[in-house]
Design a protein around this motif. Sequence first.
Motif, PDB file in Angstrom:
ATOM      1  N   ASP A  57       0.989  -1.121   0.008  1.00 32.03           N
ATOM      2  CA  ASP A  57      -0.062  -0.094  -0.090  1.00 32.03           C
ATOM      3  C   ASP A  57       0.863   1.261  -0.008  1.00 32.03           C
ATOM      4  OD1 ASP A  57      -2.193  -1.583  -0.073  1.00 32.03           O
ATOM      5  OD2 ASP A  57      -2.567  -1.492   2.122  1.00 32.03           O
ATOM      6  N   ALA A  58       1.991   1.177   0.657  1.00 29.13           N
ATOM      7  CA  ALA A  58       2.774   2.411   0.775  1.00 29.13           C
ATOM      8  C   ALA A  58       3.270   2.632  -0.504  1.00 29.13           C
ATOM      9  CB  ALA A  58       4.057   2.093   1.841  1.00 29.13           C
ATOM     10  N   VAL A  59       3.913   1.621  -1.377  1.00 35.46           N
ATOM     11  CA  VAL A  59       4.305   1.780  -2.721  1.00 35.46           C
ATOM     12  C   VAL A  59       3.253   2.466  -3.476  1.00 35.46           C
ATOM     13  CG1 VAL A  59       5.334   0.539  -4.829  1.00 35.46           C
ATOM     14  CG2 VAL A  59       6.045  -0.313  -2.586  1.00 35.46           C
ATOM     15  N   LEU A  60       1.978   1.807  -3.490  1.00 34.68           N
ATOM     16  CA  LEU A  60       0.932   2.540  -4.227  1.00 34.68           C
ATOM     17  C   LEU A  60       0.980   3.909  -3.973  1.00 34.68           C
ATOM     18  CD1 LEU A  60      -1.690  -0.009  -4.392  1.00 34.68           C
ATOM     19  CD2 LEU A  60       0.090   0.254  -6.018  1.00 34.68           C
ATOM     20  N   MET A  61       0.821   4.347  -2.482  1.00 35.68           N
ATOM     21  CA  MET A  61       0.724   5.982  -2.375  1.00 35.68           C
ATOM     22  C   MET A  61       1.856   6.649  -2.828  1.00 35.68           C
ATOM     23  SD  MET A  61      -2.234   6.031  -0.746  1.00 35.68           S
ATOM     24  CE  MET A  61      -1.862   7.826  -0.238  1.00 35.68           C
ATOM     25  N   ALA A  62       3.102   6.093  -2.614  1.00 33.49           N
ATOM     26  CA  ALA A  62       4.176   6.769  -3.169  1.00 33.49           C
ATOM     27  C   ALA A  62       4.050   7.039  -4.726  1.00 33.49           C
ATOM     28  CB  ALA A  62       5.545   5.747  -2.947  1.00 33.49           C
ATOM     29  N   ARG A  63       3.719   6.058  -5.237  1.00 34.41           N
ATOM     30  CA  ARG A  63       3.580   6.355  -6.626  1.00 34.41           C
ATOM     31  C   ARG A  63       2.446   7.443  -7.263  1.00 34.41           C
ATOM     32  NH1 ARG A  63       7.456   4.153  -8.061  1.00 34.41           N
ATOM     33  NH2 ARG A  63       7.807   2.172  -9.046  1.00 34.41           N
ATOM     34  N   LEU A  64       1.338   7.474  -6.295  1.00 31.20           N
ATOM     35  CA  LEU A  64       0.330   8.484  -6.729  1.00 31.20           C
ATOM     36  C   LEU A  64       1.127   9.901  -6.181  1.00 31.20           C
ATOM     37  CD1 LEU A  64      -2.754   6.616  -5.371  1.00 31.20           C
ATOM     38  CD2 LEU A  64      -1.983   7.143  -7.612  1.00 31.20           C
ATOM     39  N   ARG A  65       1.689   9.851  -5.197  1.00 29.58           N
ATOM     40  CA  ARG A  65       2.395  11.024  -4.680  1.00 29.58           C
ATOM     41  C   ARG A  65       3.439  11.669  -5.758  1.00 29.58           C
ATOM     42  NH1 ARG A  65       3.171   9.307  -0.192  1.00 29.58           N
ATOM     43  NH2 ARG A  65       5.328   8.713  -0.553  1.00 29.58           N
ATOM     44  N   ASP A  66       3.920  10.663  -6.216  1.00 29.96           N
ATOM     45  CA  ASP A  66       5.099  10.925  -7.349  1.00 29.96           C
ATOM     46  C   ASP A  66       4.365  11.706  -8.224  1.00 29.96           C
ATOM     47  OD1 ASP A  66       7.062  10.245  -5.394  1.00 29.96           O
ATOM     48  OD2 ASP A  66       7.754   8.477  -6.358  1.00 29.96           O
ATOM     49  N   ARG A  67       3.421  11.064  -8.989  1.00 28.53           N
ATOM     50  CA  ARG A  67       2.591  11.433 -10.129  1.00 28.53           C
ATOM     51  C   ARG A  67       2.069  12.955 -10.015  1.00 28.53           C
ATOM     52  NH1 ARG A  67      -2.701   8.543 -12.592  1.00 28.53           N
ATOM     53  NH2 ARG A  67      -2.929  10.047 -14.673  1.00 28.53           N
ATOM     54  N   GLN A  68       1.576  13.090  -8.556  1.00 28.47           N
ATOM     55  CA  GLN A  68       0.960  14.481  -8.144  1.00 28.47           C
ATOM     56  C   GLN A  68       2.059  15.471  -8.527  1.00 28.47           C
ATOM     57  OE1 GLN A  68      -0.828  14.026  -4.839  1.00 28.47           O
ATOM     58  NE2 GLN A  68      -2.759  12.987  -5.516  1.00 28.47           N
ATOM     59  N   GLN A  69       3.177  15.251  -7.895  1.00 32.98           N
ATOM     60  CA  GLN A  69       4.207  16.092  -7.887  1.00 32.98           C
ATOM     61  C   GLN A  69       5.027  16.281  -9.158  1.00 32.98           C
ATOM     62  OE1 GLN A  69       6.779  14.769  -4.386  1.00 32.98           O
ATOM     63  NE2 GLN A  69       5.026  15.505  -3.199  1.00 32.98           N
ATOM     64  N   GLY A  70       4.551  15.507 -10.111  1.00 32.35           N
ATOM     65  CA  GLY A  70       5.395  15.192 -11.627  1.00 32.35           C
ATOM     66  C   GLY A  70       6.674  14.702 -11.616  1.00 32.35           C
ATOM     67  N   GLN A  71       6.926  14.054 -10.531  1.00 36.52           N
ATOM     68  CA  GLN A  71       8.368  13.467 -10.212  1.00 36.52           C
ATOM     69  C   GLN A  71       8.116  11.748 -10.438  1.00 36.52           C
ATOM     70  OE1 GLN A  71       9.585  14.308  -6.387  1.00 36.52           O
ATOM     71  NE2 GLN A  71       9.894  16.405  -6.802  1.00 36.52           N
ATOM     72  N   VAL A  72       7.739  11.527 -11.544  1.00 37.71           N
ATOM     73  CA  VAL A  72       7.354  10.105 -12.204  1.00 37.71           C
ATOM     74  C   VAL A  72       7.818   9.812 -13.436  1.00 37.71           C
ATOM     75  CG1 VAL A  72       5.009  10.487 -12.534  1.00 37.71           C
ATOM     76  CG2 VAL A  72       5.937   8.308 -11.944  1.00 37.71           C
ATOM     77  N   SER A  73       8.511   8.773 -13.717  1.00 39.89           N
ATOM     78  CA  SER A  73       8.744   8.447 -15.029  1.00 39.89           C
ATOM     79  C   SER A  73       7.572   7.938 -15.775  1.00 39.89           C
ATOM     80  CB  SER A  73       9.724   7.174 -15.191  1.00 39.89           C
ATOM     81  OG  SER A  73       9.215   6.056 -14.398  1.00 39.89           O
ATOM     82  N   ALA A  74       7.666   7.614 -17.155  1.00 30.04           N
ATOM     83  CA  ALA A  74       6.524   7.192 -18.079  1.00 30.04           C
ATOM     84  C   ALA A  74       5.970   5.771 -17.534  1.00 30.04           C
ATOM     85  CB  ALA A  74       7.028   7.335 -19.467  1.00 30.04           C
ATOM     86  N   ALA A  75       6.897   4.965 -17.227  1.00 32.16           N
ATOM     87  CA  ALA A  75       6.723   3.706 -16.998  1.00 32.16           C
ATOM     88  C   ALA A  75       5.843   3.423 -15.650  1.00 32.16           C
ATOM     89  CB  ALA A  75       7.906   2.645 -16.857  1.00 32.16           C
ATOM     90  N   ALA A  76       6.408   4.385 -14.426  1.00 25.34           N
ATOM     91  CA  ALA A  76       5.629   4.557 -13.137  1.00 25.34           C
ATOM     92  C   ALA A  76       4.435   5.090 -13.376  1.00 25.34           C
ATOM     93  CB  ALA A  76       6.689   5.243 -12.228  1.00 25.34           C
ATOM     94  N   ALA A  77       4.378   6.200 -14.301  1.00 23.95           N
ATOM     95  CA  ALA A  77       3.040   6.953 -14.708  1.00 23.95           C
ATOM     96  C   ALA A  77       2.070   5.858 -14.937  1.00 23.95           C
ATOM     97  CB  ALA A  77       3.173   8.004 -15.439  1.00 23.95           C
ATOM     98  N   THR A  78       2.334   4.948 -16.200  1.00 26.56           N
ATOM     99  CA  THR A  78       1.684   4.294 -16.382  1.00 26.56           C
ATOM    100  C   THR A  78       1.139   3.065 -15.462  1.00 26.56           C
ATOM    101  OG1 THR A  78       2.398   4.193 -18.698  1.00 26.56           O
ATOM    102  CG2 THR A  78       1.142   2.025 -18.028  1.00 26.56           C
ATOM    103  N   ALA A  79       2.014   2.698 -14.421  1.00 30.10           N
ATOM    104  CA  ALA A  79       1.815   1.700 -13.287  1.00 30.10           C
ATOM    105  C   ALA A  79       0.948   2.550 -12.385  1.00 30.10           C
ATOM    106  CB  ALA A  79       3.012   1.518 -12.720  1.00 30.10           C
ATOM    107  N   SER A  80       1.149   3.623 -12.134  1.00 35.01           N
ATOM    108  CA  SER A  80       0.099   4.525 -11.395  1.00 35.01           C
ATOM    109  C   SER A  80      -1.169   4.469 -11.681  1.00 35.01           C
ATOM    110  CB  SER A  80       0.932   5.958 -11.061  1.00 35.01           C
ATOM    111  OG  SER A  80      -0.200   6.471 -10.383  1.00 35.01           O
ATOM    112  N   GLU A  81      -1.409   4.574 -13.212  1.00 38.96           N
ATOM    113  CA  GLU A  81      -2.668   4.510 -13.449  1.00 38.96           C
ATOM    114  C   GLU A  81      -3.342   3.283 -13.333  1.00 38.96           C
ATOM    115  OE1 GLU A  81      -2.467   6.006 -17.436  1.00 38.96           O
ATOM    116  OE2 GLU A  81      -1.947   8.084 -17.231  1.00 38.96           O
ATOM    117  N   ARG A  82      -2.761   2.385 -13.526  1.00 42.23           N
ATOM    118  CA  ARG A  82      -3.367   0.964 -13.705  1.00 42.23           C
ATOM    119  C   ARG A  82      -3.334   0.522 -12.122  1.00 42.23           C
ATOM    120  NH1 ARG A  82      -0.154  -3.173 -17.113  1.00 42.23           N
ATOM    121  NH2 ARG A  82      -1.839  -4.417 -16.581  1.00 42.23           N
TER     122      ARG A  82
END
Length: 231
Positions: A57-82
């Motif tokens: 759960d913490a990894v998922l939250m980190a993914r969403l937080r990074d995405r909101q801050q614009g600090q996420v790669s294209a692969a991680a963005a796709t993973a966050s959406e999924r």
Amino acid sequence: MAALGESGPDASSDDPFARLGLSRDAGFEQVQAAKVRCLAEVSGDDQARAKIEAAYDAVLMARLRDRQQGQVSAAAATASERESSAGSLPSLPAQVPMTNVFANLRNRLPDPSQSLSGLKPDWALVEGQGRSVRIIAGIIAVVLLVISAASIQLVLALATIGVFLSQIRRGRRPLASLGWTLLVLSIGLAAGSLLNLALSPTALEQLALSPLQIQALPAGLLLWAAALFLA
């Protein structure tokens, strides 16, 4: 796997990525696979399973937080959406407006019981000054019908309007008031016609009334009664 840490999962680490053995740029499939693998390794240990679930759960939250801050790669963005899609069921917003529409239509439909209640005749003698006014007006109308055949149409017209307004003042709806007024007038005229047919020519001469007056008298009397009693 390329996304796994060099030393594998670290169950004692406070870092959720290290606990699952993941690198920071791990994709969605890798996060899922790491969770499944770690749960399989601690099968039967409820406390360890709870820690793995918490790390996931913490990894998922980190993914969403990074995405909101614009600090996420294209692969991680796709993973966050999924991950977001997998974490919640799809809503059906289109059904909510339709539900509201049907509810509004149902609320606006007339209540059949209330509609039928307006059609029932309610009989009650009028109270107060209105009773005196109706009695005096009725006497004058009957007298005019008896003494003057020329006043028949005017008297019946005024009596019809008076009965209609009387019901409105006593709380009946306009459409129902109009219907009852016309019904009373029709019954009175029909009764007058039958009375004309029942009387012989000799009886008509003795009454000294024209056929129109005889036909109008029952209608006038019924309208008078309706003005006094129909509510």
